[in-house]
Design a protein around this motif. Structure first.
Motif, PDB file in Angstrom:
ATOM      1  N   SER A   1     -13.400  -1.891   2.698  1.00 30.50           N
ATOM      2  CA  SER A   1     -12.801  -2.680   3.743  1.00 30.50           C
ATOM      3  C   SER A   1     -13.233  -1.923   5.235  1.00 30.50           C
ATOM      4  O   SER A   1     -13.580  -0.904   5.162  1.00 30.50           O
TER       5      SER A   1
ATOM      6  N   GLY B   1       3.889   1.722   1.255  1.00 31.21           N
ATOM      7  CA  GLY B   1       3.570   0.261   2.037  1.00 31.21           C
ATOM      8  C   GLY B   1       4.012   0.137   3.343  1.00 31.21           C
ATOM      9  O   GLY B   1       4.356  -0.908   3.823  1.00 31.21           O
TER      10      GLY B   1
ATOM     11  N   ASN C   1       2.374  -0.836   8.333  1.00 29.10           N
ATOM     12  CA  ASN C   1       3.401  -1.614   9.280  1.00 29.10           C
ATOM     13  C   ASN C   1       3.669  -0.824  10.580  1.00 29.10           C
ATOM     14  O   ASN C   1       3.762  -1.552  11.511  1.00 29.10           O
TER      15      ASN C   1
HETATM   16  P1  ADP Z   1       0.502   2.777   1.326  1.00 29.74           P
HETATM   17  O1  ADP Z   1       1.433   3.955   1.515  1.00 29.74           O
HETATM   18  O2  ADP Z   1       0.966   1.982   0.071  1.00 29.74           O
HETATM   19  O3  ADP Z   1      -1.066   2.939   1.241  1.00 29.74           O
HETATM   20  P2  ADP Z   1       0.105   1.073   3.779  1.00 29.74           P
HETATM   21  O4  ADP Z   1       1.035   0.413   4.452  1.00 29.74           O
HETATM   22  O5  ADP Z   1      -0.768   2.126   4.318  1.00 29.74           O
HETATM   23  O6  ADP Z   1       0.753   1.801   2.586  1.00 29.74           O
HETATM   24  O7  ADP Z   1      -0.999  -0.059   3.066  1.00 29.74           O
HETATM   25  C1  ADP Z   1      -0.335  -1.075   2.655  1.00 29.74           C
HETATM   26  C2  ADP Z   1      -1.145  -1.608   1.140  1.00 29.74           C
HETATM   27  O8  ADP Z   1      -2.479  -2.027   1.562  1.00 29.74           O
HETATM   28  C3  ADP Z   1      -1.689  -0.402   0.550  1.00 29.74           C
HETATM   29  O9  ADP Z   1      -0.521  -0.302  -0.662  1.00 29.74           O
HETATM   30  C4  ADP Z   1      -2.933  -0.864  -0.286  1.00 29.74           C
HETATM   31  O10 ADP Z   1      -2.504  -1.748  -1.336  1.00 29.74           O
HETATM   32  C5  ADP Z   1      -3.499  -1.757   0.903  1.00 29.74           C
HETATM   33  N1  ADP Z   1      -4.554  -0.949   1.515  1.00 29.74           N
HETATM   34  C6  ADP Z   1      -4.524  -0.371   2.604  1.00 29.74           C
HETATM   35  N2  ADP Z   1      -5.636   0.270   3.143  1.00 29.74           N
HETATM   36  C7  ADP Z   1      -6.517   0.091   2.275  1.00 29.74           C
HETATM   37  C8  ADP Z   1      -7.897   0.112   2.067  1.00 29.74           C
HETATM   38  N3  ADP Z   1      -8.800   0.957   2.942  1.00 29.74           N
HETATM   39  N4  ADP Z   1      -8.729  -0.347   0.920  1.00 29.74           N
HETATM   40  C9  ADP Z   1      -7.804  -1.029  -0.201  1.00 29.74           C
HETATM   41  N5  ADP Z   1      -6.574  -1.255   0.147  1.00 29.74           N
HETATM   42  C10 ADP Z   1      -6.063  -0.887   1.150  1.00 29.74           C
END
Ligand code: ADP
Length: 339
Positions: free
Chosen positions: A329, A302, A306
């Motif tokens: 999304s 996560g 950020n």
């Molecule tokens: P992670 O390493 O957990 O993927 P990110 O900061 O990249 O961390 O994303 C944060 C959270 O946002 C993810 O854990 C996920 O739950 C959600 N997320 C991000 N991009 C998508 C997407 N394209 N579709 C669905 N959920 C997403």
């Protein structure tokens, strides 16, 4: 009743003028009763935090929304300590604000622990980088050396190690970036470049790693922008990796670019699990992961989004998310063409 509790408690009128401080405020600041009530409190806030503090307070007084801010407050001996101040408005039946009731809590120890944690993350990720880079180099040499020897087990083992090292490198790089952001050391290295070559380069990298995914790029006019190419690439990679990662079934990803006279937007659309409206508001927060997403299926910390949001903000741009659960999304960012 509030006068003797150890936490600083205060009230203000509807215009935001302080009307009461409890005993803890006088003990903390060393002020005498009559000195405190006139609006002298701002002089006890660290000059570096004052502008933000006043802005947030005035905004709450104007809108009637809850007030909250972290700031350093000077103690009677001249030492500043971090406090978390919060206030809620008390309203009459018509919704007019009667008064504000607030409290300031000493969070100095929590802040110090946070700093230690950030320092540790920064140091550990920095120290891990050298051995990992060396392992990566040796794996590549071994892969080249044994590419033609026909030992399938050896080759697939080396590929697995290579993949895992890649994941580890990404994580360490993210952690390093995180500590750079915290310490203000994330600086942009801007140059002029064309958007199509830029986008194609990063899309093909992700396509190579995920050959089963269908990444469709809809080219636009090949304009030139002035930005940090590598950092923007990092954002695009993060959006693309997430699009692939959170599309468990069929993986179709669309990448689009469009521009106006002054701005350019890059968007990545997937048809995966989607994000609820509540989570959409929070996915750009540090360490935020949507609850309930199966951790084994979707591994991560996560922090990617950020860092992406921080990079875009430093370009003077904004990040956006549009999504529907079960439908997919669209994540996008818009930056000035000459940021
Ligand atoms: P992670 O390493 O957990 O993927 P990110 O900061 O990249 O961390 O994303 C944060 C959270 O946002 C993810 O854990 C996920 O739950 C959600 N997320 C991000 N991009 C998508 C997407 N394209 N579709 C669905 N959920 C997403």
């Amino acid at each position: 009743m509030c006068s003797s509790i150890p936490q600083i408690v205060w009230t203000a009128d509807a215009e935001g003028k302080i009307t009461y401080w409890n005993k803890a405020w006088y003990n903390y600041t060393g002020l005498k009763n009559e000195e405190a009530i006139s609006n002298t409190w701002i002089q006890f806030v660290n000059p570096q935090d004052r502008e933000e503090n006043i802005k947030t307070w005035e905004k709450s007084v104007e809108t009637g929304n809850e007030f909250g801010c972290e700031h350093r407050i000077k103690r009677h001996d001249g030492v500043y300590r971090w406090h978390l101040s919060r206030a809620i408005p008390q309203k009459d039946k018509e919704g007019n604000i009667l008064r504000w009731v607030g409290a300031s809590t000493d969070i100095q120890e929590i802040k110090e622990l946070e700093e230690q944690k950030d320092f540790f993350i920064g140091m550990a990720s920095h120290e891990l980088k050298t051995p990992i880079t060396s392992i990566k180099g040796y794996i590549q040499i071994l892969q080249e050396m044994y590419a033609d020897n026909g030992d399938r087990f050896l080759n697939s083992s080396l590929n697995t190690v290579d993949k895992q090292i890649r994941t580890l490198t990404e994580l360490i790089t993210d952690l390093l970036d995180l500590s750079k952001i915290k310490s203000g050391a994330l600086v942009l290295n801007k140059s002029h470049f064309k958007i199509l070559e830029f986008a194609k380069e990063y899309i093909s990298e992700i396509q190579r790693i995920h050959p089963l995914c269908n990444i469709i790029f809809e080219p636009s006019e090949n304009i030139e922008i002035f930005a940090d190419r590598e950092r923007l690439g990092q954002v695009l990679i993060n959006f693309l990796t997430n699009a692939v990662k959170y599309s468990p079934d069929e993986c179709d990803v669309h990448v689009r670019i469009w521009h106006s006279e002054n701005e350019v937007t890059f968007s990545v659309q997937d048809f995966g699990i989607g994000i609820s409206p509540l989570d959409q508001k929070r996915i750009f927060e540090r360490f935020y992961r949507v609850e309930g997403t199966n951790e084994k299926t979707y591994r991560g910390f996560g922090i990617g989004l950020n860092i992406a949001a921080e990079i875009i903000e430093r370009h003077g741009g904004t990040v956006h998310v549009e999504s529907e659960i079960g439908k997919g999304s669209i994540l996008s960012f818009t930056i000035p063409r000459k940021s």
